[in-house]
Structures are given as structure tokens and as C-alpha cells.
Design an enzyme around this catalytic site. Structure first.
Site, PDB file in Angstrom:
ATOM      1  N   ASN A 126      29.424  16.023  11.825  1.00  0.00           N
ATOM      2  CA  ASN A 126      28.144  16.149  12.530  1.00  0.00           C
ATOM      3  C   ASN A 126      28.063  17.418  13.372  1.00  0.00           C
ATOM      4  OD1 ASN A 126      27.693  13.732  11.336  1.00  0.00           O
ATOM      5  ND2 ASN A 126      27.685  12.503  13.214  1.00  0.00           N
ATOM      6  N   HIS A 172     -16.719  39.568  10.854  1.00  0.00           N
ATOM      7  CA  HIS A 172     -17.353  38.632   9.891  1.00  0.00           C
ATOM      8  C   HIS A 172     -17.367  39.226   8.476  1.00  0.00           C
ATOM      9  CE1 HIS A 172     -18.894  36.686  13.586  1.00  0.00           C
ATOM     10  NE2 HIS A 172     -19.118  37.927  13.968  1.00  0.00           N
ATOM     11  N   SER A 293      -4.090  41.950 -17.573  1.00  0.00           N
ATOM     12  CA  SER A 293      -4.471  40.620 -18.030  1.00  0.00           C
ATOM     13  C   SER A 293      -4.138  40.512 -19.507  1.00  0.00           C
ATOM     14  CB  SER A 293      -5.964  40.429 -17.805  1.00  0.00           C
ATOM     15  OG  SER A 293      -6.476  39.487 -18.702  1.00  0.00           O
ATOM     16  N   LYS A 299      -8.132  45.092 -16.834  1.00  0.00           N
ATOM     17  CA  LYS A 299      -7.691  44.543 -15.550  1.00  0.00           C
ATOM     18  C   LYS A 299      -6.388  45.134 -15.033  1.00  0.00           C
ATOM     19  CE  LYS A 299      -8.918  41.047 -13.709  1.00  0.00           C
ATOM     20  NZ  LYS A 299      -9.433  39.723 -13.784  1.00  0.00           N
ATOM     21  N   GLU A 306      -1.128  38.886  -3.937  1.00  0.00           N
ATOM     22  CA  GLU A 306      -1.593  37.514  -4.178  1.00  0.00           C
ATOM     23  C   GLU A 306      -0.453  36.517  -4.015  1.00  0.00           C
ATOM     24  OE1 GLU A 306      -4.745  37.107  -7.557  1.00  0.00           O
ATOM     25  OE2 GLU A 306      -3.402  38.722  -8.066  1.00  0.00           O
ATOM     26  N   TYR A 333      22.964  11.913  15.577  1.00  0.00           N
ATOM     27  CA  TYR A 333      22.857  12.382  14.196  1.00  0.00           C
ATOM     28  C   TYR A 333      22.355  11.288  13.252  1.00  0.00           C
ATOM     29  CZ  TYR A 333      23.975  14.049   9.546  1.00  0.00           C
ATOM     30  OH  TYR A 333      23.873  14.407   8.230  1.00  0.00           O
ATOM     31  N   LYS A 341      18.206  21.539   5.136  1.00  0.00           N
ATOM     32  CA  LYS A 341      18.758  22.750   4.513  1.00  0.00           C
ATOM     33  C   LYS A 341      17.814  23.419   3.525  1.00  0.00           C
ATOM     34  CE  LYS A 341      22.833  21.395   6.161  1.00  0.00           C
ATOM     35  NZ  LYS A 341      22.246  20.094   6.551  1.00  0.00           N
TER      36      LYS A 341
HETATM   37  N1  ARG Z   1      26.071  16.883   4.680  1.00  0.00           N
HETATM   38  C1  ARG Z   1      25.782  16.395   5.997  1.00  0.00           C
HETATM   39  C2  ARG Z   1      24.534  17.113   6.538  1.00  0.00           C
HETATM   40  O1  ARG Z   1      24.130  18.079   5.993  1.00  0.00           O
HETATM   41  C3  ARG Z   1      26.936  16.625   6.889  1.00  0.00           C
HETATM   42  C4  ARG Z   1      27.057  15.637   7.986  1.00  0.00           C
HETATM   43  C5  ARG Z   1      27.362  14.308   7.443  1.00  0.00           C
HETATM   44  N2  ARG Z   1      27.647  13.374   8.451  1.00  0.00           N
HETATM   45  C6  ARG Z   1      27.675  12.064   8.237  1.00  0.00           C
HETATM   46  N3  ARG Z   1      27.944  11.305   9.234  1.00  0.00           N
HETATM   47  N4  ARG Z   1      27.431  11.540   7.048  1.00  0.00           N
HETATM   48  O2  ARG Z   1      23.948  16.718   7.531  1.00  0.00           O
END
Ligand code: ARG
Length: 475
Positions: A126, A172, A293, A299, A306, A333, A341
Site C-alpha cells: 500500500n 462572438h 480525403s 481536400k 482535430e 487503502y 493507473k
Molecule cells: N496493485 C496494487 C495497486 O495498484 C498494489 C497495492 C495492493 N495492495 C493490496 N492490499 N492488495 O493499488
């Protein structure tokens, strides 16, 4: 409607359940659950940060006498090899080891034995993951700051070539007053500068070390958190273990900064798209930044702007994902946090690529000065200048506004511009009008007159450009 191929009838309901399960899914439950929970496929991006964090942790453990110097040496040796394996692509990532942390730790133990097993003393995944993502993001932020500098530099250089290029300024999206193109471009330099400041500010807040919070409550070992924090270049150790492992506000803040940056680049993109249309024809982009295009041979499409505009939605979407991810999590946690991620990584990739696009595309912008100027001379863009002229001759502004309004109506009935009206016509609106009025009705006179800090006059834009060039070069 029914697809009989997929319907099976079973006498034994249990058998039916099992078969339905195994029949509809292509993998056994355990494999599926593993795949659902594992994060290694994406969090392996943080591998080098994970190793860096572990090495600092091991150094602290040895310094505090929690592990032996021999263990510390073994860990260093093992991690060196692991880093090489990762860099040359021979490291074998295993899904059953769930995440980047367990993969590296397992390999370390395979390489150096018990020392590897001691690395996790006084630590939890954690606080480990809370550390890794901070280290990873900090490094990415530093690279992004460089790219931001490049984009600003390329805009300033284009502005320098266009300090006195006249274009219509819009409100505008209607022609309002003439401005210089350099001034218009420098507006983006200012916007992006505030993004840069926000990014630096975000970096400041994430730059505190959570290691030592362990699972949630801290650890019973005599650790030295400030030592680890210093080793890793953090400003200090975090002050509350529960907060350290549980909040991802720094990731949310980063995505929020990135969203604003993308919104700014998206506005720029939108303008490039408009300016490239044949109706505006203010700029051209080199072929390498456009595509044709498949069906319309004439084009030339502004794909890059874009896409930058389109990718803004994706970055803002990730910000919203993270806010919602966080909103109902009890302290401390929760596994939900693993879901931070992919949004963060995608935001990093998207803004990095978008900044690169701008750094390379802006120097290629070809300015069509004649059509810009022509557009500024149409649409009564100097009407305010005419009113200001009358005010200088002693008229109250509201009366001047009224007189010029009538002049614009007459010009528009005649299908001409203000400066094309005769002196006699102009005088009919107010007898204070003299021959000199025509110098104020030109677009050049209009921009030159706005000669104060922040104004659009070429002189002011040159000053700004000069100031910015110095600032950017010294970064
Ligand atoms: N892969 C987990 C994350 O990205 C790591 C921590 C996991 N901790 C746990 N108590 N399962 O958060």
C-alpha cells in the site's frame, strides 16, 4: 429470434450452472478472476520507480540496523540484474504474481534468496504503490515541463515574425477590432504558462514521501522516514499514515492540470482549423501535418489539430474517472485505487504527444498575411476607433457611439467600409470630424494606438516577445 445453437437443456440444475459458466466463458473462473484483479500488464510501467523506491527502503533498513549490510548488498546486486533484465526486455512478467511489486520481489528472492524476502520488512504494497506512482509521475512531470517550454518557444518565435501582422480580432466570432497576429499568438503563451505554473504546483504537493505508512497505521520497526524521503529527492515524509496510503488527490490534481492544458491546446486547435478553411485562409499547414480525403481530391484536412481537440475529451474523461474513483472510498487503502493507473498513464501519453505535435507543427504554420489583413479591413473593425476619435474631439462616449452606429449603418447600406465614406458623409454624423479621421480608420492606426501594457500594438508585442524569449531561454 432464438439462437438454438447456444441453448442447452440440462436435467441437473447444478450441472447446467457449471456448464453454462464454462460454456459461455472461454477460461476457468480462477484465471478470469486473476486477470480481473491483476495490474501487472499496465503497472509494469512503474518498474524502474519501484526498484528505485525499494533500493532507498533497503538502504534505510540497513542504516537503521533492521537488515544486515550483507542483505543490503544482496538486494542491490539483485536489483541491478533485475533492472538490466527489464531494460533489455528479458524480464519475465507473470500475471499470477498480480502486480509490478510482487513480480519484482519474487524475482529478487529467486536471485538472492533470503535478503529478497527481507526487503518487504516495515513496508506494505500500500505505501509501496503510493510511493511508486508519485516517483513515476514526478519524473513524467519534469519531462512535460520541458515540452511545455518547447511549445511556448515555438509560439513565441512565430509571434516574433508577426508582431505587426494585422488580423481581425473577434468577439462572438464576429469581427470586433483589428489585432496583431503576434498578440493573438502570445495569448496562448500566457495560457500555457499558467498551466506550467499549475503543473509545478502539483509537483510540489506530490513531492512528499509516503513510505513508512506501511499498510495503513505505520510500522513497529525503528525506521527513519526522513532518510528515505531525502534519498528519493522528496521534500519531506508525509505526516499521516492513513492519508498517505489512501488518497490519490495528487493524481486527480495532475489530471486536472492536464485537462486545462488540453482545453487550451484544443482552443488553439479549433482556431487552426478555422483559419485553414478557404473562407478564412489565414494560415496554411505543411502537408506533413494534414491528410487528403479518400474521395475528395481537393481536400487537405487539419487532422492533427482535430485530433488534439478530440483527445481533450479523453483527458477530461480520465479526470472525471479519477474523481468518481475516489469519491466514496473509506479511509484507508482500497483496491479501487489500482484503477488510478491507466487513466494517469493515458493522460501522460496524451499530453506528451499533443505537446510534441504543437512543438513541431507551430513552426510550420504559414501565415497568409494578405488575407488576414483583408479580413480585418472588412466588417467595420475600426468603428471603436472612430468613436474614440470623436471622444477626443470632445463628444461624450455614448454620443460618439451613437454617431458611429449611424455611420456604420450608412456604410453597410452602401456596401462599403467606413474609410470609404466621404468626409462630407462622415461630417453629417458629427461636424467635429476632420480630414485626419482617416488615419484612425485604418487598421494599422487602430492597432498602433493600443500601445500600453497588454495592448495589441506592434511595439507592445515586440516587448512581450523579447521578455518571453529571455524567460524561456533561462529555464
Ligand atoms: N496493485 C496494487 C495497486 O495498484 C498494489 C497495492 C495492493 N495492495 C493490496 N492490499 N492488495 O493499488
Amino acid at each position: 429470434m432464438s439462437n438454438t445453437n447456444h441453448v442447452k437443456i440440462h436435467a441437473d440444475p447444478l450441472a447446467s450452472k457449471k456448464e453454462a459458466w464454462s460454456g459461455r466463458f472461454s477460461e476457468p473462473v480462477a484465471d478470469f478472476v486473476l486477470r480481473y484483479t491483476a495490474s501487472v500488464n499496465f503497472d509494469k510501467r512503474m518498474a524502474l520507480a519501484d526498484i528505485t523506491g525499494s533500493l532507498a527502503h533497503a538502504k534505510m533498513l540497513a542504516k537503521c540496523g533492521i537488515i544486515s549490510e550483507q542483505d543490503h548488498n544482496d538486494i542491490q546486486r539483485g536489483m541491478k540484474q533485475i533492472r538490466e533484465e527489464i531494460e533489455n526486455g528479458t524480464f519475465e512478467w507473470k500475471l499470477e504474481l498480480e502486480d509490478v511489486h510482487l513480480n519484482i520481489e519474487a524475482r529478487l528472492t529467486a536471485l538472492v534468496g533470503d535478503a529478497g524476502k527481507r526487503l518487504h520488512t516495515g513496508r506494505s504494497r500500500n505505501d509501496q504503490v503510493a510511493l511508486d506512482i508519485r516517483l513515476y509521475l514526478r519524473n513524467e512531470i519534469d519531462q512535460l515541463l520541458n515540452l511545455i517550454n518547447q511549445v511556448q518557444t515555438s509560439i513565441v518565435e512565430l509571434a516574433e515574425k508577426n508582431t505587426d501582422t494585422i488580423m481581425p480580432g473577434f468577439t462572438h466570432l464576429q469581427v470586433a477590432q483589428p489585432v496583431t497576429f503576434g498578440h493573438h499568438l502570445m495569448a496562448y503563451v500566457e495560457m500555457i504558462e499558467r498551466d506550467r505554473e499549475r503543473l509545478l504546483d502539483c509537483r510540489k504537493r506530490l513531492n512528499r514521501c509516503p513510505l513508512g505508512a506501511a499498510a495503513l497505521a505505520g510500522t513497529t520497526y525503528p525506521i527513519d522516514r526522513e532518510f528515505t524521503a531525502r534519498e528519493l529527492g522528496f521534500e519531506c515524509a508525509t505526516r499521516n499514515s492513513l492519508d498517505s496510503v489512501s488518497d490519490r488527490d495528487f493524481a486527480i490534481e495532475f489530471c486536472s492540470v492536464a485537462s486545462l492544458l488540453m482545453v487550451h491546446l484544443s482552443r488553439f486547435s479549433e482556431e487552426l482549423v478555422i483559419w485553414m478553411t478557404s473562407r478564412f485562409a489565414f494560415i496554411k499547414l505543411p502537408d506533413r501535418f494534414t491528410t487528403g480525403s479518400s474521395i475528395m481530391p481537393q481536400k487537405k484536412n487539419p487532422d492533427l489539430p482535430e485530433l488534439a481537440r478530440g483527445k481533450t475529451g479523453r483527458v477530461v474523461g480520465h479526470l472525471v474517472s479519477l474523481l468518481v474513483l475516489m469519491k466514496a472510498q473509506p479511509i484507508a487503502y482500497n483496491h479501487d485505487n489500482q484503477e488510478d493507473k491507466e487513466p494517469v498513464f493515458d493522460v501522460i501519453d496524451t499530453i506528451r504527444d499533443t505537446l510534441r505535435v504543437f512543438a513541431e507543427m507551430v513552426p510550420g504554420i504559414e501565415v497568409q498575411k494578405d488575407s488576414m489583413r483583408k479580413a480585418a479591413t472588412e466588417g467595420y473593425a475600426t468603428a471603436t476607433d472612430f468613436a474614440d476619435y470623436l471622444v477626443r474631439k470632445g463628444l461624450p462616449f455614448r454620443d460618439a457611439h451613437e454617431a458611429v452606429g449611424c455611420a456604420v449603418r450608412l456604410a453597410s447600406e452602401r456596401g462599403c467600409e467606413l474609410h470609404e465614406l466621404s468626409l462630407e458623409d462622415l461630417r453629417s454624423f458629427n461636424d467635429k470630424v476632420d480630414e485626419d479621421v482617416y488615419t484612425y480608420l485604418t487598421v494599422e492606426g487602430s492597432v498602433a494606438a493600443r500601445n500600453h501594457v497588454g495592448g495589441t500594438a506592434p511595439e507592445q508585442v515586440s516587448l512581450q516577445v523579447c521578455e518571453w524569449k529571455g524567460r524561456l531561454a533561462s529555464r
